[in-house]
Design an enzyme around this catalytic site. Structure first.
Site: not given
Length: 373
Positions: A188-189, A214, A310, A307
């Site tokens: 993600s991030t 993501h 998930d 973050m």
């Protein structure tokens, strides 16, 4: 419909909004202020005004448009990263022309990208609020490439589990899949640049690889195209029914879940609509659960920077099914949330620095090849 935000820890994080549209500034301000963990430090109509605001007070993160008068957002981002790194989220309409700009922004140091909020329906506003606030929280705790000071991740509670897309297995199985090794990666991030580093280190004949990053709809195709141009393996945005084969990397399309299923002696992907899982669509938990059920011990699961949580439960399911599981270490993460959640659950058999992940992939493939001979 009220968004279900995680609990507040510590002071509110201050967000600076930079966009030439007064309507967008107002919409983003209302969304940010709806999260009890965030506050709008200020707004700016262009980078010159933003630079003045930063001289007076440094925000925890910036939400930045690309197309603006006097100075475009990409030029401002590059100047900012060179002089005073602050976590930046790019907010764009993500048109086809804009997708290449988004790629350039990530290369220049942006930690994430979001689409401009739609507020025409209650459902659209709810979805936009969840996405924007989650990304703003993550950015406020991120460590830009030029300034990785210590930061504690904020835990984000899951909204829905993978059960809404794929029922859990009745019991864990450690069987091997019918074909060769399968690599599943979630991020993600900070993941766009972390994935670039991993994929650039893989040879053309890497093991079959499937990725959930993501990312907004329409952007994943440009992201895959960018990677395909600089990496040895063939990299593409996954389409429904694509076979999962060695030498190819499939990236889940934005705003759709990706699942694995058997195809004869191998695997193929299924692209499905559905609710957000662990607050995301695509969800790493969905990919990892399907890998646990279809590939078992033939799979390698890797959870990288991001973050929230998930992928943490899915990685544990993969480990229970006999797969090798790896979490990226804290020192090399932009945000340590997702890997930490997996480590805390016991889902990660190993914790590995970013620069070693590609070697882990190829070592896993070599061991799998010897075991099948």
């Amino acid at each position: 419909m009220t968004p279900d935000f995680p609990p507040v820890r510590g002071r509110k994080k201050r967000i600076l909004i930079v966009d030439d549209s007064a309507a967008v500034r107002q919409a983003l301000s209302s969304i940010i202020e709806s999260d009890p963990a965030l506050e709008v430090m200020g707004v700016a109509a262009d980078p010159y005004v933003a630079a003045q605001r930063i001289r007076d007070e440094v925000p925890d993160a910036i939400i930045l448009d690309i197309e603006m008068p006097r100075m475009d957002g990409l030029t401002f981002l590059r100047k900012l990263m060179a002089q005073r790194p602050i976590p930046v989220v790019i907010c764009s309409t993500l048109t086809e022309d804009g997708s290449s700009a988004m790629v350039a922004a990530l290369e220049a140091g942006a930690v994430d990208v979001i689409t401009k909020p739609r507020v025409d329906t209650a459902h659209a506003l709810h979805e936009a609020t969840l996405r924007i606030c989650d990304v703003a929280r993550a950015a406020a705790h991120a460590r830009p490439a030029r300034a990785r000071a210590a930061a504690r991740p904020v835990k984000v509670e899951a909204k829905l589990s993978a059960d809404v897309m794929l029922p859990p297995a009745m019991r864990a199985t450690a069987r091997r899949g019918a074909s060769g090794p399968l690599v599943c990666i979630g991020a993600s991030t900070g993941g766009t640049e972390a994935l670039r580093e991993v994929l650039m280190a893989l040879p053309a004949q890497c093991p079959a690889t499937v990725i959930v990053q993501h990312m907004p709809e329409k952007f994943t195709a440009a992201f895959a195209g960018r990677l395909n141009g600089i990496c040895a393996p063939h990299i593409k945005e996954a389409a429904d029914g694509d076979a999962v084969v060695p030498g190819q990397v499939l990236i889940a399309p934005g705003d759709r879940h990706l699942l694995l299923e058997r195809l004869g002696s191998g695997y193929r992907v299924r692209i499905k609509e559905g609710p957000r899982v662990s607050r995301h669509r695509p969800s790493v938990d969905v990919l990892f659960r399907s890998a646990a059920q279809t590939a078992g011990a033939s799979a390698l699961g890797i959870l990288m920077t991001g973050m929230g949580d998930d992928g943490a439960h899915g990685l544990l399911e993969m480990r229970n099914a006999g797969a090798l599981t790896i979490a990226q270490d804290e020192a090399s993460c932009v945000v340590f949330g997702m890997p930490k959640a997996a480590i805390d659950l016991g889902g990660a058999a190993r914790v590995t620095a970013l620069h070693r992940i590609a070697r882990e992939v190829m070592d896993f493939a070599a061991r799998s090849s010897l075991e099948t001979q």
